[in-house]
Design an enzyme around this catalytic site. Structure first.
Site, PDB file in Angstrom:
ATOM      1  N   ASN A   9       0.531  -1.069   0.007  1.00 20.14           N
ATOM      2  CA  ASN A   9       0.346   0.349  -0.219  1.00 20.14           C
ATOM      3  C   ASN A   9       0.595   1.096  -0.411  1.00 20.14           C
ATOM      4  OD1 ASN A   9      -1.862   2.051   0.947  1.00 20.14           O
ATOM      5  ND2 ASN A   9      -2.373   0.874   2.452  1.00 20.14           N
ATOM      6  N   LYS A  11       0.249   4.528  -0.175  1.00 21.14           N
ATOM      7  CA  LYS A  11      -0.409   5.452  -0.030  1.00 21.14           C
ATOM      8  C   LYS A  11       0.184   6.872  -0.995  1.00 21.14           C
ATOM      9  CE  LYS A  11      -0.479   2.591   5.036  1.00 21.14           C
ATOM     10  NZ  LYS A  11      -0.747   3.426   6.160  1.00 21.14           N
ATOM     11  N   HIS A  95      -9.890   1.030   4.192  1.00 23.67           N
ATOM     12  CA  HIS A  95      -8.286   1.520   5.779  1.00 23.67           C
ATOM     13  C   HIS A  95      -8.994   2.791   6.621  1.00 23.67           C
ATOM     14  CE1 HIS A  95      -4.380   2.572   6.418  1.00 23.67           C
ATOM     15  NE2 HIS A  95      -3.702   1.552   5.758  1.00 23.67           N
ATOM     16  N   GLU A  97      -7.323   4.558   7.689  1.00 21.14           N
ATOM     17  CA  GLU A  97      -6.754   5.803   7.452  1.00 21.14           C
ATOM     18  C   GLU A  97      -8.224   6.528   6.984  1.00 21.14           C
ATOM     19  OE1 GLU A  97      -3.017   5.447   5.633  1.00 21.14           O
ATOM     20  OE2 GLU A  97      -2.353   4.909   7.111  1.00 21.14           O
ATOM     21  N   GLU A 167      -5.890  -5.082  10.128  1.00 25.62           N
ATOM     22  CA  GLU A 167      -5.130  -3.837  10.380  1.00 25.62           C
ATOM     23  C   GLU A 167      -5.149  -2.980  12.048  1.00 25.62           C
ATOM     24  OE1 GLU A 167      -2.393  -2.748   6.571  1.00 25.62           O
ATOM     25  OE2 GLU A 167      -4.785  -1.180   7.234  1.00 25.62           O
ATOM     26  N   GLY A 173       1.964   2.559  10.935  1.00 25.83           N
ATOM     27  CA  GLY A 173       3.299   3.389  10.565  1.00 25.83           C
ATOM     28  C   GLY A 173       3.891   3.794  11.733  1.00 25.83           C
ATOM     29  N   SER A 213       2.922  -2.708  10.467  1.00 32.63           N
ATOM     30  CA  SER A 213       4.657  -2.092  10.752  1.00 32.63           C
ATOM     31  C   SER A 213       4.750  -3.913  10.579  1.00 32.63           C
ATOM     32  CB  SER A 213       4.542  -2.555  12.084  1.00 32.63           C
ATOM     33  OG  SER A 213       4.665  -0.323  12.350  1.00 32.63           O
TER      34      SER A 213
HETATM   35  P1  PGA Z   1       2.284   0.229   7.795  1.00 32.81           P
HETATM   36  O1  PGA Z   1       1.237   0.350   7.203  1.00 32.81           O
HETATM   37  O2  PGA Z   1       2.809  -1.382   7.364  1.00 32.81           O
HETATM   38  O3  PGA Z   1       3.069   1.316   7.170  1.00 32.81           O
HETATM   39  O4  PGA Z   1       2.090   0.190   9.029  1.00 32.81           O
HETATM   40  C1  PGA Z   1       0.492  -0.626   6.481  1.00 32.81           C
HETATM   41  C2  PGA Z   1      -0.922  -0.150   6.320  1.00 32.81           C
HETATM   42  O5  PGA Z   1      -1.859   1.110   6.669  1.00 32.81           O
HETATM   43  O6  PGA Z   1      -1.955  -0.899   5.650  1.00 32.81           O
END
Ligand code: PGA
Length: 249
Positions: A9, A11, A95, A97, A167, A173, A213
């Site tokens: 992803n 982003k 997601h 976010e 997630e 993140g 992560s």
């Molecule tokens: P990350 O993000 O691996 O940077 O923690 C995962 C995601 O948001 O899909």
């Protein structure tokens, strides 16, 4: 046996030429690793360039979001059909976010899941609890509500195309990864819930990704868990060398 499925992803990162270059590297890597399914999710702006690069390859192309209508007066939105026309094969929906920053609800996630199916895209449906919800002991209740909401009236025959991504918001993140046992506990419950909704046969076919992560140094232990069938990866998917390490797990 469920095949492992690793999705990057990206982003809101990478200009189209950068996305294309990374997609090329992923394509070359994936060609040598036929045992694992791979997808990348560039920004809307990068989709066309990445689609061109991935044409004829075995790497899936995911959008990061879609609208649920086919077309209409929805300034700034993109329909699942439009993504499909650009060459997308998958779309990430719900997601965290998007849930936290852009007002997505279980209801919109459900509509988007239906839209993805309608357009012939494979949805990657994301669920996960916040830190406060985990600390209050509500993790399983929260993800169950999200899954039931997302899958409302989703027909059984659609389920093999769908991926569910667990997630935990506190792990995204942050560098704070869920332990393999913590992730497995939730995945096992998700599998059980899918069994209640669709029967055990179908539940055993649906792939459950973990996200939050995931890095080259923790991917192997996570993937060794019986109900973890892949990963949705943000930060570590932005560089060819760490993407390579994830795929080689
Ligand atoms: P990350 O993000 O691996 O940077 O923690 C995962 C995601 O948001 O899909």
């Amino acid at each position: 046996m469920r095949r492992k499925f690793i999705a990057g992803n990206w982003k809101m990162h990478l200009l189209p030429p950068e996305a294309r270059a990374l997609a090329r590297a992923v394509k070359e890597l994936a060609a040598g690793l036929p045992q694992v399914d791979v997808a990348v999710a560039p920004t809307f702006a990068g989709l066309a360039a990445v689609a061109e690069e991935l044409k004829g390859s075995r790497v899936g192309l995911a959008a990061q979001n879609c609208h649920w209508e086919i077309q209409g007066a929805f300034t700034g939105e993109v329909s699942a059909e439009m993504l499909r026309a650009l060459g997308a094969t998958h779309v990430i929906v719900g997601h965290s976010e998007r849930r936290q920053l852009f007002g997505e609800t279980d209801e919109t996630v459900n509509k988007k899941t239906h839209a993805a199916h309608r357009a012939g895209l494979k949805p990657i449906v994301c669920v996960g609890e916040t830190l406060a919800e985990r600390e209050a002991g509500r993790t399983l209740e929260v993800v169950e509500r999200q899954v039931r909401g997302a899958l409302r009236e989703v027909a059984p025959e659609r389920m093999p195309q769908l991926t569910l991504a667990y997630e935990p918001v506190w792990a995204i993140g942050t560098g704070k990864v869920a332990s393999p046992a913590q992730a497995q506990e939730v995945h096992a419950r998700l599998r059980e819930l899918l069994g209640e909704l669709y029967g055990r046969g179908l539940a055993s076919e649906v792939r459950l990704q973990y996200g939050g992560s995931v890095k080259p140094d923790n991917v192997k232990d996570l993937m060794a868990q019986p109900d973890i069938d892949g990963a949705l990866v943000g930060g570590a998917s932005l560089k060819a060398d760490s993407f390579a390490a994830l795929l080689r797990m």
